[in-house]
Structure formats: C-alpha cells, structure tokens
Design a protein around this motif. Structure first.
Motif, PDB file in Angstrom:
ATOM      1  N   ARG A  85      54.980  32.252  26.491  1.00 15.02           N
ATOM      2  CA  ARG A  85      55.953  31.628  27.398  1.00 15.02           C
ATOM      3  C   ARG A  85      57.297  31.700  26.712  1.00 15.02           C
ATOM      4  O   ARG A  85      57.374  31.790  25.487  1.00 15.02           O
ATOM      5  CB  ARG A  85      55.599  30.158  27.653  1.00 15.02           C
ATOM      6  N   TRP A  86      58.367  31.616  27.499  1.00 16.79           N
ATOM      7  CA  TRP A  86      59.691  31.606  26.898  1.00 16.79           C
ATOM      8  C   TRP A  86      60.196  30.163  26.827  1.00 16.79           C
ATOM      9  O   TRP A  86      59.647  29.284  27.502  1.00 16.79           O
ATOM     10  CB  TRP A  86      60.647  32.512  27.689  1.00 16.79           C
ATOM     11  N   TYR A  87      61.194  29.914  26.003  1.00 15.11           N
ATOM     12  CA  TYR A  87      61.742  28.571  25.826  1.00 15.11           C
ATOM     13  C   TYR A  87      62.260  28.029  27.147  1.00 15.11           C
ATOM     14  O   TYR A  87      63.156  28.619  27.759  1.00 15.11           O
ATOM     15  CB  TYR A  87      62.832  28.604  24.765  1.00 15.11           C
ATOM     16  N   ASN A  88      61.695  26.895  27.591  1.00 12.64           N
ATOM     17  CA  ASN A  88      61.836  26.522  28.998  1.00 12.64           C
ATOM     18  C   ASN A  88      63.162  25.896  29.398  1.00 12.64           C
ATOM     19  O   ASN A  88      63.406  25.683  30.560  1.00 12.64           O
ATOM     20  CB  ASN A  88      60.668  25.635  29.432  1.00 12.64           C
ATOM     21  N   ASN A  89      64.046  25.604  28.421  1.00  8.69           N
ATOM     22  CA  ASN A  89      65.323  25.034  28.845  1.00  8.69           C
ATOM     23  C   ASN A  89      66.462  26.050  28.782  1.00  8.69           C
ATOM     24  O   ASN A  89      67.627  25.688  28.769  1.00  8.69           O
ATOM     25  CB  ASN A  89      65.657  23.792  28.026  1.00  8.69           C
ATOM     26  N   TYR A  90      66.090  27.321  28.748  1.00 11.60           N
ATOM     27  CA  TYR A  90      67.092  28.382  28.784  1.00 11.60           C
ATOM     28  C   TYR A  90      67.149  28.999  30.170  1.00 11.60           C
ATOM     29  O   TYR A  90      66.121  29.165  30.820  1.00 11.60           O
ATOM     30  CB  TYR A  90      66.729  29.483  27.788  1.00 11.60           C
ATOM     31  N   GLN A  94      71.357  32.657  29.396  1.00 15.38           N
ATOM     32  CA  GLN A  94      71.376  32.039  28.062  1.00 15.38           C
ATOM     33  C   GLN A  94      70.352  32.700  27.143  1.00 15.38           C
ATOM     34  O   GLN A  94      70.597  32.862  25.948  1.00 15.38           O
ATOM     35  CB  GLN A  94      71.078  30.538  28.166  1.00 15.38           C
ATOM     36  N   LEU A  98      71.058  34.404  23.556  1.00 13.96           N
ATOM     37  CA  LEU A  98      70.293  34.085  22.342  1.00 13.96           C
ATOM     38  C   LEU A  98      69.710  35.365  21.745  1.00 13.96           C
ATOM     39  O   LEU A  98      69.809  35.610  20.535  1.00 13.96           O
ATOM     40  CB  LEU A  98      69.162  33.104  22.667  1.00 13.96           C
ATOM     41  N   LYS A 125      66.869  28.454  35.370  1.00 15.45           N
ATOM     42  CA  LYS A 125      66.210  28.039  34.130  1.00 15.45           C
ATOM     43  C   LYS A 125      64.736  28.420  34.147  1.00 15.45           C
ATOM     44  O   LYS A 125      64.115  28.418  35.204  1.00 15.45           O
ATOM     45  CB  LYS A 125      66.320  26.518  33.982  1.00 15.45           C
ATOM     46  N   ASP A 127      62.287  26.769  33.291  1.00 14.92           N
ATOM     47  CA  ASP A 127      61.585  25.648  33.903  1.00 14.92           C
ATOM     48  C   ASP A 127      61.337  25.832  35.392  1.00 14.92           C
ATOM     49  O   ASP A 127      60.273  25.470  35.898  1.00 14.92           O
ATOM     50  CB  ASP A 127      62.478  24.403  33.759  1.00 14.92           C
ATOM     51  N   MET A 138      60.741  37.859  30.117  1.00 18.14           N
ATOM     52  CA  MET A 138      60.234  38.183  28.779  1.00 18.14           C
ATOM     53  C   MET A 138      60.165  39.692  28.580  1.00 18.14           C
ATOM     54  O   MET A 138      60.423  40.192  27.488  1.00 18.14           O
ATOM     55  CB  MET A 138      58.869  37.532  28.564  1.00 18.14           C
TER      56      MET A 138
ATOM     57  N   LYS B  18      69.242  22.782  20.784  1.00 17.51           N
ATOM     58  CA  LYS B  18      69.256  22.886  22.235  1.00 17.51           C
ATOM     59  C   LYS B  18      67.904  22.452  22.806  1.00 17.51           C
ATOM     60  O   LYS B  18      67.823  21.770  23.796  1.00 17.51           O
ATOM     61  CB  LYS B  18      69.570  24.324  22.647  1.00 17.51           C
ATOM     62  N   ASN B  87      53.717  25.021  23.253  1.00 21.56           N
ATOM     63  CA  ASN B  87      54.496  25.641  24.329  1.00 21.56           C
ATOM     64  C   ASN B  87      54.275  27.146  24.428  1.00 21.56           C
ATOM     65  O   ASN B  87      54.938  27.817  25.210  1.00 21.56           O
ATOM     66  CB  ASN B  87      55.988  25.367  24.128  1.00 21.56           C
ATOM     67  N   GLU B  88      53.392  27.672  23.588  1.00 26.07           N
ATOM     68  CA  GLU B  88      53.069  29.101  23.580  1.00 26.07           C
ATOM     69  C   GLU B  88      54.290  29.978  23.314  1.00 26.07           C
ATOM     70  O   GLU B  88      54.426  31.063  23.853  1.00 26.07           O
ATOM     71  CB  GLU B  88      52.378  29.494  24.888  1.00 26.07           C
ATOM     72  N   THR B  89      55.189  29.470  22.500  1.00 27.31           N
ATOM     73  CA  THR B  89      56.359  30.264  22.108  1.00 27.31           C
ATOM     74  C   THR B  89      56.193  30.789  20.684  1.00 27.31           C
ATOM     75  O   THR B  89      57.091  31.428  20.150  1.00 27.31           O
ATOM     76  CB  THR B  89      57.637  29.410  22.163  1.00 27.31           C
ATOM     77  N   TRP B  92      56.897  34.432  19.714  1.00 27.55           N
ATOM     78  CA  TRP B  92      58.329  34.777  19.602  1.00 27.55           C
ATOM     79  C   TRP B  92      58.886  34.246  18.298  1.00 27.55           C
ATOM     80  O   TRP B  92      59.588  34.944  17.568  1.00 27.55           O
ATOM     81  CB  TRP B  92      59.119  34.174  20.760  1.00 27.55           C
TER      82      TRP B  92
END
Lengths: 232, 245, 132
Positions: A85-90, A94, A98, A125, A127, A138, B18, B87-89, B92
């Motif tokens: 999963r990717w960072y959920n608040n981006y 953004q 990054l 986002k 999210d 991704m 962040k 979070n399965e990150t 990365w």
C-alpha cells in the motif's frame, strides 16, 4: 549475445524448516521483459525481495547489476512490493514530489503524463482512492523512473479490469520509451503474456522451466495454457 | 548523484512528520476538539474547587503528569516501526536507497520533535490551569502561582532530557520485534526495568526540589544520550543484517 | 484467439502461436490485398502494441521485416508508410506467389504426382464442386 542483469547461483533461503528458495539458479537478460510465473508459495516474492536486498540468502550467490544486492543497489531498481500500500495521507501529486526527492531517476513530469494516461486524479488522497487507483499510483512510482531495472511483484492483483488495462498501456509505453529490464510476476497471464520476452516458471523455490516466450509458444502453445499444465 | 538527493535525511524526516498527522486527522475532528476543550475546563474547575476545600493537597502535584510523557513517546516509537508493517508500506520503506541509519534517524528526529511538542503543550496546559486556579481561588496569590510554575520547571526539563532515550529504546524494541533476534526482547525488558529501578534508587531526584542538580544526574543524562546513539546504530544494523521478512 | 480492430484493420492474435510471425503475415497480407493502400500510413508501433496488448519490440521487429520486404518505408517524424511504388508491392506478391507455388509443387512431387496430375487437382479445386 545479450548481457545478463541478474545472475543467481544455487540460492537457498529457509523459513524455519521450509525451503522458500531451493537451489535457485537463473539469469535475467538485460533489456528483456521477463515473467516470473508459478503458484503461490513458489518463491517469486522471496526472490524479488532478495533482488532488492531486504531478504538475505542463506547460501548461494546473487549478483544484481554486477553487484551484491543491498540498499545501495536499490538506487538503480524500481520495485513494486507485493501486496503493498502507499502512504495514505499523500495525494498523487505529493507522492510524485516525495518520489522525486527520494527515488533516484524519478521524473515527475513523466509521472504526471502517466497519471493522465491512466486517468488518475492528481489531487486525490490515497485515503480516498479505490484499490485500483492506488495500484495505478504505485505503478507510476515505479515506471516513471529512469533506472536500468524495474521489478514488479503482482502489479495486476486485486484490481478492476479498467485499471488492469491502463496499467498494461502504461507498461507498453514504458517498454518502448526506455531501455529497461522489466521483471514481472503475475497470475493474470492471459492479459499480460503478450509483453513477455522470456518466461521463467518457479516451483517450490527453483526453476521448473524457462525459455523465450515465442519459443515456448511454438513448442507448447500459449504461456497461459502452459502455466496451467505445469501447475497440475 | 543528483543534487536533489543530497538531503535524504531531511526528506525522510519531513515524510515521517507528515505521516504523524494521519492518525490525528481521522481521530479528532473539530467536534471532538470542542469536547476536549470543555472537559479541560470542567476538570480544571473541579480540581480547583477540590484544592480550595482541602488546602493541604498542593497544586504542584499536577506536574506528576510529566512523568508519563517519556513512556508515551516510548510506546509511540515502538509503533512507529510496526506501523510500516501494519500499513503494508514496509516494502517501500525498506527499499529506499539510503543507509539504514538514515531511515532510523529520520524516525528518531520526527518522534523527538513530536515528544518535545507534546511536552510543550502539556506545559502550556498546566500553566493555563494554574493561572485559572489562581484566578478563581480565594486563597492563592500571584506569588503562589509563580512558585507553582517554578516547581514544574525541573520535571519538564527532565522530561526533555529523557526523551531521546525513550525514542531510541522504542525504536530498538520495535525493530527487534521484526528481526531474527526477536527472542532477545525479554532481555531488553529486563535490562530496561533494572536500569529504571537503579536510577530511581540512586536518589538523584531528591535534591532537585531545592534546584540543585547533582553532577551524577548530568552525567546520567549525557550517558543516556550516548546510549540512544548506540541504540540507533544497533537498530540500523538490525535492519540491514537481521531482518525477518 | 482474440480479434482486435485498429481503425478499419482487423487483426487476430493467437497466443498459442509465435506473435512475431502473426503480425508479420497479417500486415503483409493487408498490404498485398490493398486493404492498406499504396502510400498510406500504417498504425504506429505504439498503437499496435496498445491495441494488441503485446510487447512493442515484437511489433517493431515485424515492422523492420516489412521494411526489408520493401513493402513499407519510414518517414522521419511521420511514421511508417506503405511504399508508393505499386511495382514494389507487385514484386513482393510475385515473390511470395512463387515461394508458395514452389512449396506446393515440392510437396506434390514428394508424393509422386506428375505435372499433369497436379494440374488436374488445381482444376478440380478452382472450378469443380467443393472447390475454393
């Protein structure tokens, strides 16, 4: 004569008593699209993690881009982890910013072009994204990079048909625009097999069968059918 | 290497900061902030009245809240590592092409900033509470208020001094749980508990109420910072060599 | 077997056969039959790869072969076009016709048929009942 970009010799990796990778020897040719196929637990993801240096082999050797795999070689590898999963608040944009600061060779303008092609809104986002949209994001993070090696672990799994189609299109563009080596594992063989130059079948942590896709088709029929036959 | 990749630590640090907000945004919206604000007022009123009625209980005990901050930061630091997995990150995070010490250091500084801002907001909250109590109370004078503030300086400073070790210990424990050295975790707890017991019984904290800082305490603080640095290096080494994926 | 349309052109891709040969032979026949006109632009490599869902390098190799056949030519910055020369295409068709016929004759001779017998078979198939 084609150069090799990955050479593995007699790799072994245990988890407790189970051998996830069992005497794995193979070479991946530079500039080719190579599919790593096989059922779940055949060792595909473990092998990909070894390429990126986050799993260390118990024995055997693995050369990636002429070096031992480790965090420093990852500067030249774009890797899509399995079930990631990717960072959920981006937001998508953004994330590109990054990536531009963190991932070597990342080209933001190219990423935005891919986002348009794949119809991914830039200000959304993670999210608020569907699974397919997140998968597209991704994938862009991987293919908008000018690096010699791209490793994609199940880029099509668990996403809708429309997203799969967009991802195929983006992959096709990436292949034609750059001289990259692409390593891809997937269960969606019928949809993706047109892309493959070479195919390697894994079973129980070692190579069951490998060859050029066209040669395998001549001998056995489609890669999809062959894969079904092999897993029986 | 490209010029824009020269500050990976800064980039990763900002990235960790962040992400800090991700929980806050989901958990606490404007309504809940209002609820917390009013609860603070109500609790403050009740406490003030209570202190007024039973005069011998002193206001300054409220500063004991401060002792909880390093523990809270310790816990949050553990989850800062686990969160990558949850979070399965993690795929990365671990494949960012930088030294493992950079990855850990970015988390360290981000959590330290978080701890400092938490300590500062608690300090502010207590000061507001003290002022409030002084205002509504018939017996407390402005002099009492100043004395109250003064009695809080030491706990806050000690808090700040203890934060690095709290973060470092949290990060090492979080990392340890994801490596092949997982069986060493109880050992960590034993050492951790013993050192707390020893430092508590050394009697360093008693002279503090007279605003004398014993040299042993200063040495212990500096020692804890050195230890923190070693813990970060150890966590980096664990990530590089002993990961269990 | 998957049928795909690119503009007015129809392609069938069968993943149980080598893809390169399929693209090459289908393009050849589209040009030979005049379904793509003399001097007309052929689909770009990207377009073909996208629509057929195949590796662009495979398409490119097939296109290179078409160029060697003398059927197409690249124009810088514009893409690939069918040659303007009708004779060029005719030559190609003739060459291919000769190849196919030679192969046919070889097969028939290997079975021991004489030229007049072979002719009779051809007559039967083109004019007789059940013919093509």
């Amino acid at each position: 004569m084609t150069e090799s970009i990955i050479v593995s010799e007699h790799l072994v990796k245990h988890y407790d008593k189970k051998r996830a990778i069992d005497d794995l020897s193979l070479t991946i040719k530079k500039g080719h699209v190579t599919a790593i196929l096989g059922s779940n637990g055949a060792g595909k993801s473990t092998f990909f993690r070894m390429i990126t240096g986050i799993v260390r082999p118990d024995s055997g050797t693995l050369s990636v881009l002429g070096e031992n795999a480790g965090w420093h070689t990852n500067a030249k590898i774009a890797y899509l982890p399995d079930r990631a999963r990717w960072y959920n608040n981006y937001t998508a944009e953004q994330s590109f910013d990054l990536a531009a600061r963190l991932l070597l060779g990342f080209d933001k303008s190219e990423a935005i072009r891919f986002a348009e092609l794949m119809r991914l809104p830039l200000d959304l986002k993670v999210d608020g994204m569907s699974k397919g949209q997140e998968a597209r994001l991704m994938l862009i993070l991987c293919i908008a990079r000018n690096v010699p090696l791209v490793v994609l672990d199940e880029p099509f799994s668990g996403i809708d048909a429309a997203s799969r189609e967009r991802i195929m299109e983006a992959l096709i563009d990436a292949i034609s625009e750059k001289e990259q080596t692409l390593l891809i594992s997937t269960h969606e063989i019928h949809e993706a097999e047109g892309l493959f130059d070479d195919v390697i079948f894994f079973q129980n942590g070692h190579v069951l069968l490998s060859g050029e896709a066209e040669e395998l088709r001549r001998k056995y029929g489609s890669i999809d059918t062959l894969s079904r036959k092999l897993s029986d | 290497m490209d010029a824009r990749h020269e500050q990976p630590l800064k980039t990763l640090f900002l990235h960790e900061l962040k992400r800090r907000r991700e929980n806050g945004r989901k958990g606490i919206n404007a309504q809940w902030r209002l609820v917390y604000f009013f609860s603070f007022i109500v609790i403050a009123m009740i406490l003030t009245i209570y202190f007024n009625l039973i005069y011998h209980v002193q206001l300054k005990y409220i500063w004991n809240i401060c002792w909880g901050i390093p523990w809270m930061i310790f816990g949050l630091s553990i989850s800062l590592i686990h969160r990558e997995w949850r979070n399965e990150t993690v795929g990365w995070w671990l494949t960012f092409p930088y030294p493992r010490s950079t990855l850990v250091a970015a988390k360290f500084w981000a959590m330290l900033v978080r701890g400092v801002s938490l300590a500062c907001s608690i300090l502010l909250l207590i000061i507001v509470f003290g002022a409030f109590a002084t205002l509504v109370s018939s017996t407390l004078s402005f002099g009492d208020f100043l004395a109250f503030i003064k009695s809080g300086l030491i706990p806050i400073l000690l808090d700040l001094a203890a934060l690095p070790l709290a973060v470092g210990a949290g990060l090492i424990l979080g990392t340890l749980g994801r490596t092949k050295l997982r069986p060493a975790m109880p050992l960590f707890w034993i050492i951790w508990g013993l050192s707390w017991g020893l430092s508590g019984s050394a009697g360093w904290f008693e002279p503090l109420s007279q605003f004398k800082i014993p040299i042993e305490l200063v040495a212990a603080i500096i020692g804890s910072w050195l230890l923190t640095w070693i813990l970060i290096l150890l966590a980096s080494w664990l990530l590089e060599k002993k990961l269990d994926l | 077997m998957d049928e795909r349309r690119i503009g007015s052109l129809r392609f069938t891709i069968d993943f149980s056969q080598p893809l390169y040969e399929q693209i090459l032979s289908q393009m050849r026949s589209l040009i030979a039959k005049g379904e793509i006109d003399v001097g007309e632009k052929i689909p770009s490599v990207r377009e073909m790869a996208h629509e057929l869902k195949i590796n662009p390098n495979t398409v490119m190799h097939a296109y290179q072969e078409l160029e060697r056949d003398g059927l197409t030519e690249k124009r810088r910055g514009q893409g690939t076009f069918v040659t303007n020369s009708v004779t060029q295409i005719r030559h190609f068709k003739e060459r291919l016709a000769l190849d196919y016929t030679r192969e046919f004759l070889l097969n028939m001779r290997n079975l021991g048929f004489r030229p007049d017998e072979i002719e009779a078979y051809l007559e039967k198939l083109t004019h007789g009942k059940g013919g093509l």
